[in-house]
Design a protein around this motif. Structure first.
Motif, PDB file in Angstrom:
ATOM      1  N   ARG A  59       1.120  -0.916   0.155  1.00  0.00           N
ATOM      2  CA  ARG A  59       0.008  -0.337   0.047  1.00  0.00           C
ATOM      3  C   ARG A  59       0.746   1.686  -0.142  1.00  0.00           C
ATOM      4  NH1 ARG A  59      -3.165  -3.050   3.937  1.00  0.00           N
ATOM      5  NH2 ARG A  59      -2.232  -1.806   5.757  1.00  0.00           N
ATOM      6  N   LEU A  60       2.004   1.151   1.018  1.00  0.00           N
ATOM      7  CA  LEU A  60       2.725   2.245   0.867  1.00  0.00           C
ATOM      8  C   LEU A  60       3.197   2.676  -0.555  1.00  0.00           C
ATOM      9  CD1 LEU A  60       4.390   1.618   4.161  1.00  0.00           C
ATOM     10  CD2 LEU A  60       2.405   3.811   4.055  1.00  0.00           C
ATOM     11  N   ALA A  61       4.047   1.457  -1.258  1.00  0.00           N
ATOM     12  CA  ALA A  61       4.759   1.725  -2.430  1.00  0.00           C
ATOM     13  C   ALA A  61       3.314   2.139  -4.138  1.00  0.00           C
ATOM     14  CB  ALA A  61       4.838   0.362  -2.680  1.00  0.00           C
ATOM     15  N   SER A  62       2.264   1.503  -3.518  1.00  0.00           N
ATOM     16  CA  SER A  62       1.193   2.239  -4.417  1.00  0.00           C
ATOM     17  C   SER A  62       1.141   3.738  -4.342  1.00  0.00           C
ATOM     18  CB  SER A  62      -0.174   1.418  -4.211  1.00  0.00           C
ATOM     19  OG  SER A  62       0.268  -0.384  -4.609  1.00  0.00           O
ATOM     20  N   ALA A  63       1.111   4.173  -2.932  1.00  0.00           N
ATOM     21  CA  ALA A  63       0.803   6.009  -2.671  1.00  0.00           C
ATOM     22  C   ALA A  63       1.797   6.502  -3.530  1.00  0.00           C
ATOM     23  CB  ALA A  63      -0.086   5.624  -1.006  1.00  0.00           C
ATOM     24  N   GLY A  64       3.357   5.268  -2.966  1.00  0.00           N
ATOM     25  CA  GLY A  64       4.674   6.685  -3.229  1.00  0.00           C
ATOM     26  C   GLY A  64       5.822   6.781  -3.941  1.00  0.00           C
ATOM     27  N   GLY A  65       5.830   5.381  -4.155  1.00  0.00           N
ATOM     28  CA  GLY A  65       7.203   4.664  -4.582  1.00  0.00           C
ATOM     29  C   GLY A  65       7.673   4.183  -3.185  1.00  0.00           C
ATOM     30  N   LEU A  89       3.130 -11.775 -20.430  1.00  0.00           N
ATOM     31  CA  LEU A  89       4.001  -9.912 -20.136  1.00  0.00           C
ATOM     32  C   LEU A  89       2.862  -9.714 -20.168  1.00  0.00           C
ATOM     33  CD1 LEU A  89       7.193 -11.342 -22.076  1.00  0.00           C
ATOM     34  CD2 LEU A  89       6.833 -11.220 -19.543  1.00  0.00           C
ATOM     35  N   ARG A  90       1.800  -9.557 -21.324  1.00  0.00           N
ATOM     36  CA  ARG A  90       1.511  -8.022 -21.120  1.00  0.00           C
ATOM     37  C   ARG A  90       0.265  -7.813 -20.633  1.00  0.00           C
ATOM     38  NH1 ARG A  90      -0.587  -8.810 -27.707  1.00  0.00           N
ATOM     39  NH2 ARG A  90       1.096  -7.365 -28.554  1.00  0.00           N
ATOM     40  N   ARG A  91      -0.039  -9.642 -20.080  1.00  0.00           N
ATOM     41  CA  ARG A  91      -1.286  -9.402 -18.421  1.00  0.00           C
ATOM     42  C   ARG A  91      -0.186  -8.317 -17.368  1.00  0.00           C
ATOM     43  NH1 ARG A  91      -4.100 -15.148 -17.796  1.00  0.00           N
ATOM     44  NH2 ARG A  91      -5.345 -14.998 -19.261  1.00  0.00           N
ATOM     45  N   ALA A  92       1.020  -8.926 -17.157  1.00  0.00           N
ATOM     46  CA  ALA A  92       2.160  -8.348 -16.230  1.00  0.00           C
ATOM     47  C   ALA A  92       2.221  -7.180 -16.124  1.00  0.00           C
ATOM     48  CB  ALA A  92       3.857  -9.165 -15.913  1.00  0.00           C
ATOM     49  N   PHE A  93       2.168  -6.618 -17.506  1.00  0.00           N
ATOM     50  CA  PHE A  93       2.783  -4.862 -17.750  1.00  0.00           C
ATOM     51  C   PHE A  93       1.123  -4.441 -17.945  1.00  0.00           C
ATOM     52  CE2 PHE A  93       2.789  -1.163 -20.612  1.00  0.00           C
ATOM     53  CZ  PHE A  93       4.407  -1.105 -20.628  1.00  0.00           C
ATOM     54  N   ARG A  94       0.105  -4.771 -18.261  1.00  0.00           N
ATOM     55  CA  ARG A  94      -1.015  -4.117 -18.356  1.00  0.00           C
ATOM     56  C   ARG A  94      -1.619  -3.962 -16.710  1.00  0.00           C
ATOM     57  NH1 ARG A  94      -3.550  -7.313 -21.630  1.00  0.00           N
ATOM     58  NH2 ARG A  94      -4.572  -8.574 -20.336  1.00  0.00           N
ATOM     59  N   ALA A  95      -0.956  -5.028 -15.639  1.00  0.00           N
ATOM     60  CA  ALA A  95      -0.722  -4.823 -14.122  1.00  0.00           C
ATOM     61  C   ALA A  95       0.356  -3.732 -13.456  1.00  0.00           C
ATOM     62  CB  ALA A  95      -0.586  -5.762 -13.333  1.00  0.00           C
ATOM     63  N   HIS A  96       1.292  -3.249 -13.999  1.00  0.00           N
ATOM     64  CA  HIS A  96       2.382  -2.426 -14.091  1.00  0.00           C
ATOM     65  C   HIS A  96       1.230  -0.888 -14.652  1.00  0.00           C
ATOM     66  CE1 HIS A  96       5.142  -5.149 -12.391  1.00  0.00           C
ATOM     67  NE2 HIS A  96       5.178  -5.530 -13.459  1.00  0.00           N
ATOM     68  N   GLU A  97       0.796  -1.020 -15.758  1.00  0.00           N
ATOM     69  CA  GLU A  97      -0.100  -0.267 -15.803  1.00  0.00           C
ATOM     70  C   GLU A  97      -0.660   0.552 -14.601  1.00  0.00           C
ATOM     71  OE1 GLU A  97       0.705   0.833 -19.781  1.00  0.00           O
ATOM     72  OE2 GLU A  97      -0.294  -1.031 -20.197  1.00  0.00           O
ATOM     73  N   ARG A  98      -1.891   0.021 -14.170  1.00  0.00           N
ATOM     74  CA  ARG A  98      -2.265  -0.082 -12.688  1.00  0.00           C
ATOM     75  C   ARG A  98      -1.548   0.535 -11.711  1.00  0.00           C
ATOM     76  NH1 ARG A  98      -4.947  -4.256 -15.272  1.00  0.00           N
ATOM     77  NH2 ARG A  98      -4.053  -5.124 -13.237  1.00  0.00           N
ATOM     78  N   ASP A  99      -0.658   0.761 -11.557  1.00  0.00           N
ATOM     79  CA  ASP A  99       0.011   0.137 -10.660  1.00  0.00           C
ATOM     80  C   ASP A  99       1.326   1.019 -10.649  1.00  0.00           C
ATOM     81  OD1 ASP A  99       0.853   0.985  -7.958  1.00  0.00           O
ATOM     82  OD2 ASP A  99      -0.341  -0.872  -7.123  1.00  0.00           O
ATOM     83  N   PRO A 100       1.695   2.262 -11.005  1.00  0.00           N
ATOM     84  CA  PRO A 100       3.345   2.255 -11.551  1.00  0.00           C
ATOM     85  C   PRO A 100       4.151   2.924 -10.216  1.00  0.00           C
ATOM     86  CG  PRO A 100       2.183   4.354 -12.428  1.00  0.00           C
ATOM     87  CD  PRO A 100       1.023   3.055 -11.958  1.00  0.00           C
ATOM     88  N   ARG A 101       3.913   3.276  -9.414  1.00  0.00           N
ATOM     89  CA  ARG A 101       4.534   3.369  -8.191  1.00  0.00           C
ATOM     90  C   ARG A 101       5.172   2.170  -7.724  1.00  0.00           C
ATOM     91  NH1 ARG A 101       1.378   8.427  -5.537  1.00  0.00           N
ATOM     92  NH2 ARG A 101       2.283  10.179  -8.031  1.00  0.00           N
ATOM     93  N   LEU A 102       3.876   1.250  -7.173  1.00  0.00           N
ATOM     94  CA  LEU A 102       4.317   0.236  -6.723  1.00  0.00           C
ATOM     95  C   LEU A 102       5.717  -0.775  -8.115  1.00  0.00           C
ATOM     96  CD1 LEU A 102       4.313  -2.765  -5.188  1.00  0.00           C
ATOM     97  CD2 LEU A 102       2.582  -2.878  -6.485  1.00  0.00           C
ATOM     98  N   ALA A 103       5.285  -0.995  -9.312  1.00  0.00           N
ATOM     99  CA  ALA A 103       5.766  -1.303 -10.199  1.00  0.00           C
ATOM    100  C   ALA A 103       7.530  -0.903  -9.784  1.00  0.00           C
ATOM    101  CB  ALA A 103       5.697  -1.099 -11.386  1.00  0.00           C
ATOM    102  N   GLU A 104       8.040   0.496 -10.040  1.00  0.00           N
ATOM    103  CA  GLU A 104       9.311   1.027  -9.797  1.00  0.00           C
ATOM    104  C   GLU A 104       9.673   0.828  -8.858  1.00  0.00           C
ATOM    105  OE1 GLU A 104      11.079   5.147  -7.755  1.00  0.00           O
ATOM    106  OE2 GLU A 104       9.130   4.239  -7.392  1.00  0.00           O
ATOM    107  N   ALA A 105       8.584   0.812  -7.240  1.00  0.00           N
ATOM    108  CA  ALA A 105       9.161   0.462  -6.210  1.00  0.00           C
ATOM    109  C   ALA A 105      10.102  -0.753  -6.435  1.00  0.00           C
ATOM    110  CB  ALA A 105       8.736   0.321  -5.138  1.00  0.00           C
ATOM    111  N   MET A 106       9.115  -1.869  -6.223  1.00  0.00           N
ATOM    112  CA  MET A 106       9.936  -3.432  -6.892  1.00  0.00           C
ATOM    113  C   MET A 106      11.088  -3.640  -7.891  1.00  0.00           C
ATOM    114  SD  MET A 106       6.504  -5.400  -6.889  1.00  0.00           S
ATOM    115  CE  MET A 106       5.592  -4.769  -8.478  1.00  0.00           C
TER     116      MET A 106
END
Length: 205
Positions: free
Chosen positions: A33-39, A103-120
């Motif tokens: 939740r914290l990563a999704s909100a602020g990376g 990979l497209r399924r995974a990418f769509r998830a990252h598009e919906r939550d880019p801050r979480l993707a960036e943090a990970m």
């Protein structure tokens, strides 16, 4: 800012009791939740402890650093992807098409939550020797998902498994370029399609 522990930082066994597993679940949910909100920068160990309702010392026994914690979140997200693929099986017959759909399924998830993707992904890039086991676990689980997606046998052999690792590395690199703004989503999709066709074709025999 949380510093990483030295390479000889204490390791912690996986939670064995239901209470330990529930506590670990709360920690991962709080970090997510914290990563999704602020990376990446928003995930601070003290705040994770407060949000999850565990003592700070307990948190460090589960995850020795912020990097270890975010790699735990990444593993958790990969498990969710694997469950999704099992609940909604791929319908494509060609291995390259199956890989690209995954990979497209995974990418769509990252598009919906880019801050979480960036943090990970930053955690994966910043990981040092102290997180070697976690990085290995991420690599192995990702490869397992791609092996399943390609419709390969459970034990596909070293060459085919190596081919899946090549796709994994391409995926991570493409994702990092997209997150940093160096490539567009359309370009990322095209590059992944090319990699899947080239690599899967060579590993199909």
């Amino acid at each position: 800012m949380t510093t990483q522990p030295s390479a000889d930082a204490p390791r912690v066994a996986s939670p064995r009791t239901e209470r330990q597993r529930e506590r670990r679940r709360r920690i991962l949910d709080a970090a997510t939740r914290l990563a999704s909100a602020g990376g990446f920068e928003a995930v601070q160990m003290r705040e994770v402890a407060e949000v999850s309702g565990v003592a700070l010392g307990t948190l460090y026994r589960y995850f020795p650093s912020k990097i270890h914690l975010l790699l735990g979140v990444l593993l958790d997200q990969l498990e969710l992807l694997r469950e999704t693929l099992r609940d909604r099986p791929l319908t494509e017959t060609d291995p390259a098409d199956r890989l690209l759909r995954t990979l497209r399924r995974a990418f769509r998830a990252h598009e919906r939550d880019p801050r979480l993707a960036e943090a990970m992904m930053r955690a994966l890039v910043f990981a040092d020797r102290s997180a070697q086991a976690e990085v290995r676990a991420v690599s192995e689980l990702t490869t397992d998902i791609l092996v399943d997606a390609a419709g390969l046998p459970v034990d596909p052999g070293p060459e085919r498994r190596s081919a899946m690792r090549v796709i994994q590395l391409t995926w991570h690199s493409t994702l990092m370029h997209w997150l940093s703004g160096h490539t567009t989503a359309a370009e990322a999709d095209r590059d992944l399609g090319t990699a899947c066709r080239l690599v899967a074709g060579g590993a199909g025999g």
